[in-house]
Design a protein around this motif. Sequence first.
Motif, PDB file in Angstrom:
ATOM      1  N   ASN A 127      -8.230  14.672   0.216  1.00 27.16           N
ATOM      2  CA  ASN A 127      -7.333  14.692   1.363  1.00 27.16           C
ATOM      3  C   ASN A 127      -5.970  14.139   0.934  1.00 27.16           C
ATOM      4  O   ASN A 127      -5.896  13.075   0.308  1.00 27.16           O
ATOM      5  CB  ASN A 127      -7.884  13.856   2.522  1.00 27.16           C
ATOM      6  N   SER A 186       0.795  -1.229   0.000  1.00 23.59           N
ATOM      7  CA  SER A 186       0.000   0.000   0.000  1.00 23.59           C
ATOM      8  C   SER A 186       0.828   1.280   0.000  1.00 23.59           C
ATOM      9  O   SER A 186       0.301   2.342  -0.358  1.00 23.59           O
ATOM     10  CB  SER A 186      -0.956   0.015   1.210  1.00 23.59           C
ATOM     11  N   PHE A 187       2.106   1.204   0.399  1.00 25.77           N
ATOM     12  CA  PHE A 187       2.962   2.388   0.305  1.00 25.77           C
ATOM     13  C   PHE A 187       3.504   2.440  -1.123  1.00 25.77           C
ATOM     14  O   PHE A 187       4.535   1.853  -1.448  1.00 25.77           O
ATOM     15  CB  PHE A 187       4.104   2.343   1.319  1.00 25.77           C
ATOM     16  N   GLY A 206       1.679   7.300   3.901  1.00 21.95           N
ATOM     17  CA  GLY A 206       0.290   6.883   3.763  1.00 21.95           C
ATOM     18  C   GLY A 206       0.098   5.746   2.778  1.00 21.95           C
ATOM     19  O   GLY A 206       1.047   5.271   2.146  1.00 21.95           O
ATOM     20  N   SER A 207      -1.150   5.325   2.631  1.00 24.69           N
ATOM     21  CA  SER A 207      -1.487   4.150   1.831  1.00 24.69           C
ATOM     22  C   SER A 207      -2.250   4.519   0.570  1.00 24.69           C
ATOM     23  O   SER A 207      -3.052   5.452   0.551  1.00 24.69           O
ATOM     24  CB  SER A 207      -2.341   3.179   2.664  1.00 24.69           C
ATOM     25  N   ILE A 240      -2.655  12.201   0.809  1.00 19.75           N
ATOM     26  CA  ILE A 240      -2.020  11.022   1.386  1.00 19.75           C
ATOM     27  C   ILE A 240      -0.681  11.462   1.958  1.00 19.75           C
ATOM     28  O   ILE A 240       0.122  12.093   1.274  1.00 19.75           O
ATOM     29  CB  ILE A 240      -1.834   9.926   0.323  1.00 19.75           C
ATOM     30  N   GLY A 241      -0.426  11.141   3.227  1.00 15.77           N
ATOM     31  CA  GLY A 241       0.768  11.610   3.916  1.00 15.77           C
ATOM     32  C   GLY A 241       2.034  10.884   3.493  1.00 15.77           C
ATOM     33  O   GLY A 241       2.017   9.977   2.649  1.00 15.77           O
ATOM     34  N   PRO A 296       1.849   9.190  -1.707  1.00 14.57           N
ATOM     35  CA  PRO A 296       2.531   9.697  -0.514  1.00 14.57           C
ATOM     36  C   PRO A 296       3.341  10.977  -0.776  1.00 14.57           C
ATOM     37  O   PRO A 296       4.228  10.996  -1.642  1.00 14.57           O
ATOM     38  CB  PRO A 296       3.436   8.527  -0.114  1.00 14.57           C
TER      39      PRO A 296
END
Length: 281
Positions: free
Chosen positions: A106, A77-78, A112-113, A108-109, A179
């Motif tokens: 939003n 997911s990364f 994040g995924s 994704i950090g 990400p």
Amino acid sequence: MFVSWAHACYVQRGFQNIAQPEFGLVSYGNDYDAIGKADNQVVSLGDAGIAILTFTPPICDKEGFDFAVFENSFNDSFLELAFVEVSSDSLHWFRFPAISLTPANNQIGTFGSVDATQIHNLAGKYRVLYGTPFDISDIEDNVYLNKQNIKYVKIIDVIGTIDSTYASFDSQGHIINDPYPTTFNTGGFDLDAVGVIHPNENAIDNNSLALAFIAPNPCDDVINIIQAPQKFEVIIYDKFGVEVLKKSNATQIQLSTLSSGVYFLRIENQEINQLFKIIKR
């Protein structure tokens, strides 16, 4: 499944964070880390960084997937993503029609995924040592693209921000959310390898000599000769065929004295004679 691998690579690094260029460019890995088999030895591209890889024999379009791009994601997911383009001549490039359905409301950090089922025709979809496959037939036919003679593959890092000032967009106009930021020397897409499933074996005899190529093209004040022979001449002509520049054994050519426009660059020695159309911005 994989019959051959890229034999040369040129990398143009991107920023660690394109919105904060003061952090500088990424620096992890080297061009040669993307050559040969996938082994989790990578070169980081950074925000909007690029890599151009060459193939002998060239890749060809057959039924099913024709090649795969390997990244080094540590899980499913990364996912740090990249566009993929192909070329027969290193001048005309054609991008796979990428699609990202990941919502862009939003950000994704940094770690994040991304849901892999929501993306298509973007490199980096699968974890380390599981390449993302591409089918050349997904690209529309064009007179400037010989699908049976793909000598070059370009990987272009997707800038994962949802800020439209810097964002990357897919073929349908969606912002690609992945990400971001990744403000470290390993930021952006981490290229491991490109594996060939369908090489054009009939082209081997015609390509027994490893050919040079040039990058970037279009260019500004510098153009690089990649995979150059040991001894060679570089001659640049204007659009009227007048010689404007000549260098011996130079792999980086300064073009700052030339005006913007179209030129022709010849690389020659006793074994090769290659002519490229270049565009100076």
